[in-house]
Design an enzyme around this catalytic site. Structure first.
Site, PDB file in Angstrom:
ATOM      1  N   SER A 149     -17.919 -31.558  64.893  1.00 28.99           N
ATOM      2  CA  SER A 149     -18.462 -30.874  66.058  1.00 28.99           C
ATOM      3  C   SER A 149     -19.240 -29.650  65.591  1.00 28.99           C
ATOM      4  O   SER A 149     -19.560 -29.501  64.433  1.00 28.99           O
ATOM      5  CB  SER A 149     -17.343 -30.471  67.016  1.00 28.99           C
ATOM      6  OG  SER A 149     -16.666 -29.354  66.505  1.00 28.99           O
ATOM      7  N   GLU A 269     -27.368 -35.482  60.961  1.00 27.98           N
ATOM      8  CA  GLU A 269     -26.058 -35.955  60.524  1.00 27.98           C
ATOM      9  C   GLU A 269     -25.678 -37.250  61.209  1.00 27.98           C
ATOM     10  O   GLU A 269     -26.314 -37.659  62.192  1.00 27.98           O
ATOM     11  CB  GLU A 269     -24.995 -34.895  60.805  1.00 27.98           C
ATOM     12  CG  GLU A 269     -24.821 -34.598  62.292  1.00 27.98           C
ATOM     13  CD  GLU A 269     -23.665 -33.645  62.547  1.00 27.98           C
ATOM     14  OE1 GLU A 269     -23.921 -32.434  62.544  1.00 27.98           O
ATOM     15  OE2 GLU A 269     -22.524 -34.113  62.738  1.00 27.98           O
ATOM     16  N   ASN A 271     -22.287 -39.333  62.809  1.00 29.49           N
ATOM     17  CA  ASN A 271     -20.885 -39.306  63.226  1.00 29.49           C
ATOM     18  C   ASN A 271     -20.334 -40.722  63.143  1.00 29.49           C
ATOM     19  O   ASN A 271     -20.751 -41.595  63.895  1.00 29.49           O
ATOM     20  CB  ASN A 271     -20.773 -38.792  64.653  1.00 29.49           C
ATOM     21  CG  ASN A 271     -21.207 -37.347  64.750  1.00 29.49           C
ATOM     22  OD1 ASN A 271     -20.450 -36.436  64.474  1.00 29.49           O
ATOM     23  ND2 ASN A 271     -22.463 -37.138  65.098  1.00 29.49           N
TER      24      ASN A 271
END
Lengths: 310, 460
Positions: A149, A269, A271
């Protein structure tokens, strides 16, 4: 089908994980599966052995659950599980490793430099900061290498703000990176079974564009799905996202976060276990593609039970 | 009778984006200032059993004898089961108010029982007072830092919150006067000044007698109300007790909030408000709208408990227990916190407020501390603005001495690592970076405050 839902754990994202897990359990029950929720703790292996599930639904986020640790145990126990394999998880959660892989594959990702705490403490890395700052320019972004996060992510508007930002980022991980700031639109591409779902755009509703806390909060960030994009941009974003997933080995299931700059998309990025809460981006994207949450859960489960279908 | 219970009905699992947008369209404007955040999620981790939590504000309820509770509840069941299970008056039972008068008398106050409304904990008292007095945009003044639980209340009523810095003698009344003058010049009158004058939460400091007198005087002069929240007054470990604002003022411009949470039990959710009759009338109407009445059962319990006598000796036991724990925490802080840290040395209450060098964000520090299984409250929770980022609230009442020592040791270690790291990053600034503490900012002329700057070396 007997499904264990792995959630919670010791990660800092425990709260989100518990919400993801609870929502998945509801959906699985409605679909008629036998559901066993497990809060991942010291008795995880014992409980998995005792329950003998057909499949594990991994709803863990952050270090400990999204980094391949739990996946490795599941591989050892021979239990099929949702989401990427252990190795892909380990590559994805580590932003430094993921970005190095992207670079190798020719995928655009903002320029960055990574450091361990040891480099500063024992090797005088601080003396190199000025050079890097010159290369990256201001503002720059400081991030912990691992963590899913926005926790610990800071902007530094000037050289004076860099040490504080580094101290903050090192609170979350022993390795951090300084990354070039790309001004642009924030978009996310969820990937399911090798295919990209409609693109979600996150538009900050108010105030400080550098306030990461506000980013994924309902009411403070407005999400548009499918994002309003030109066909060229849409294709470039989708291609970059899919290429990223292929390079990292998580084409079955993942979410890729990008910035659409004036010169095209940049991948920030990946996840490996995207959130599945009411406000998460993957379920929104699935819905835009005409899939209900139950459909989404079914598809994720099918991919785990028959990985070749990906 | 032996039927297998059905599983509970599950909410529709597929709450869709459209649903969310639809709900969002229905939300009141005040919900936009009720914020959840990643940091709040972080607090979820502090509830794990292996974590030593110095984050709570918990009294140690394990000291209450279970057999005593059993006997009292049995007596209530035997004597007055039907009444105890029934609704009660909105303002509370007279017999329970008598217990409140007894508690307040122990601190030198003599309220008229008719001026009292019993509330569902002290938290509801704050909510009802704010509900009664504040329109959106109205100014509410409080301490900086203030009780973290009051922040969401003021925000949800859309108050314009102004926070006044404190020093070792509590709220800086000179700054308050300046603010009142500024507001007057703008043609605005604040609705009330919220203060925890004794053993402040989270600051741990106590408002001096001179300042108490001046605060009450200012309230009269400007015809504004002071809301005196006094949950900890009885928990004094040493020194002379100071008169509550309510006593100094006589109750004309001071609304008094009390609670049984810290002298008996927070689980019974019993607090109270003492207010001038016209204000009280509105508060009672507001309470009726909120929950009709405070729990009858727990009001009966308090009545029973007080009728047996000995409530003061239980408070004395708690005071002895907490005094020891405070001492333990102060010793541990001196041993384990780095030289750049400062903290308050409270004469009572439940909390110590520690301030670190300004380059340390205690929100991030909490993440690091949680990796060592220890938790505290990041200072920012006590502010409506960006202040307090380098401070933390530490609770010493809810955990035992061994846990306090270990917890402080672990926090000290992670702070030490951050200080060391920062110094390796910015060697030139290490001199000037030494603390700009937010609490110990006492002016030179002030009496020696109970703020203790640490002089020990950072441990390796």
């Amino acid at each position: 089908v007997k499904v264990v839902v792995l959630k919670g754990g010791r990660s800092l994202e425990r709260g989100v994980s518990l919400r993801s897990g609870a929502r998945v359990e509801d959906a699985l029950e409605r679909l008629g599966h036998e559901v066993v929720p497990i809060d991942a703790g010291a008795d995880l292996v014992k409980r998995l052995r005792a329950e003998k599930p057909d499949v594990a639904f991994v709803a863990l986020h952050g270090v400990g659950g999204e980094d391949g640790t739990a996946q490795e145990l599941l591989e050892i126990l021979g239990i099929p599980f949702t989401g990427p394999a252990a190795a892909a998880c380990a590559r994805s959660i580590d932003k430094v490793m993921a970005k190095a892989t992207m670079r190798g594959a020719g995928i655009p990702t903002p320029e960055f430099f990574a450091f361990t705490q040891t480099a500063f403490r024992d090797l005088g890395a601080a003396d190199a900061l000025a050079d890097l700052e010159g290369t990256l320019g201001f503002p720059l972004v400081v991030k912990p290498s691992r963590g899913g996060s926005s926790l610990g992510v800071k902007f530094a508007a000037s050289a004076a703000e860099v040490p504080g930002a580094l101290v903050a980022a090192f609170s979350y991980d022993d390795r951090v990176m300084l990354e070039r700031f790309i001004d642009g639109r924030e978009v996310a591409v969820s990937v399911l079974g090798g295919e990209a779902l409609p693109i979600v755009e996150a538009i900050p509703a108010e105030g400080d564009p550098y306030d990461f806390e506000a980013r994924y909060e309902i009411g403070r960030t407005h999400f548009v799905c499918p994002a309003d994009l030109s066909p060229t941009d849409r294709a470039a974003i989708t291609d970059a996202a899919l290429a990223t997933c292929r390079a990292l080995g998580c084409e079955g299931f993942a979410r890729v976060d990008l910035i659409l700059g004036s010169d095209g998309p940049w991948v920030l990025e990946v996840n490996a276990i995207p959130g599945l809460t009411d406000t998460s981006l993957l379920p929104q994207a699935a819905e835009a593609a005409g899939m209900s949450f139950e459909d989404l859960v079914t598809r994720i489960l099918d991919l785990a039970l028959a990985p070749s279908a990906a | 009778m032996t039927e297998v219970p059905q599983p509970p009905h599950k909410r529709r699992a597929h709450t869709s984006t459209r649903d969310l947008e639809r709900y969002a369209g229905l939300f009141a404007e005040r919900t936009t200032v009720m914020r959840s955040s990643a940091m709040r999620d972080l607090m979820a981790v502090t509830a794990r059993p292996e974590v030593i939590s110095l984050a709570g504000g918990l009294p140690d309820t394990s000291t209450f004898p279970p057999e005593r509770l059993a006997a009292q509840m049995s007596k209530i069941a035997a004597d007055s089961a039907a009444a105890a299970l029934q609704y009660g008056p909105t303002e509370g039972f007279d017999e329970t108010k008598d217990c409140i008068v007894e508690v307040m008398a122990a601190e030198g106050m003599l309220p008229d029982p008719d001026d009292i409304v019993i509330t569902t904990g002290g938290q509801q008292a704050i909510d009802l007072v704010t509900k009664t007095l504040v329109d959106p945009g109205d100014v509410v003044i409080c301490e900086a830092p203030t009780y973290p639980g009051a922040v969401p209340v003021f925000c949800s009523y859309q108050a314009d919150v102004r926070q006044i810095e404190m020093d070792g003698d509590g709220m800086r009344i000179d700054l308050l006067e300046e603010l009142l003058e500024d507001l007057k010049a703008e043609g605005r009158r604040p609705k009330f000044i919220y203060t925890v004058p004794t053993f402040q939460n989270p600051g741990g400091v106590t408002l001096s007698l001179e300042r108490r007198a001046r605060l009450v005087e200012l309230a009269r002069l400007h015809e504004i109300l002071v809301v005196e929240d006094n949950p900890y007054g009885m928990l004094r470990f040493g020194g002379e007790a100071l008169p509550p604002l309510y006593q100094l003022d006589g109750g004309d411009f001071v609304i008094y909030l009390g609670t049984f949470s810290k002298i008996l039990s927070p689980g019974i959710r019993l607090g109270w408000v003492v207010a001038p009759p016209p204000v009280l009338e509105k508060i009672v109407l507001g309470k009726g709208a909120t929950d009709l009445c405070t729990s009858t059962l727990t009001q009966f319990f308090v009545r029973q408990y007080f009728s047996e006598g000995g409530w003061k000796s239980y408070v004395e036991d708690l005071v002895d227990l907490y005094r020891g724990r405070r001492d333990t925490m102060l010793e541990a802080l001196a041993e384990h916190f780095p030289a750049e840290a400062t903290w308050t040395e409270p004469e009572g209450g439940l909390f110590i407020w520690a301030t670190l060098p300004d380059y340390i964000d205690t929100g991030d520090l909490l993440a690091k501390a949680l990796r060592s299984d220890v938790a505290f409250v990041p200072g920012q929770a006590a502010y409506v603005d960006e202040r307090g980022k380098n401070s933390m609230r530490l609770n010493f009442s809810g955990v035992n001495d061994a846990e306090i020592r270990e917890g402080i040791k672990r926090i000290g270690r992670v702070i030490g690592e951050q200080v060391e790291l920062y110094e390796s990053l910015a060697p030139d600034t290490s001199e000037s970076a030494a603390t700009t503490p937010s609490l110990p900012a006492q002016d030179e002329s002030a009496e020696p405050s109970n703020v203790v700057p640490l002089r020990k070396e950072a441990n390796g």
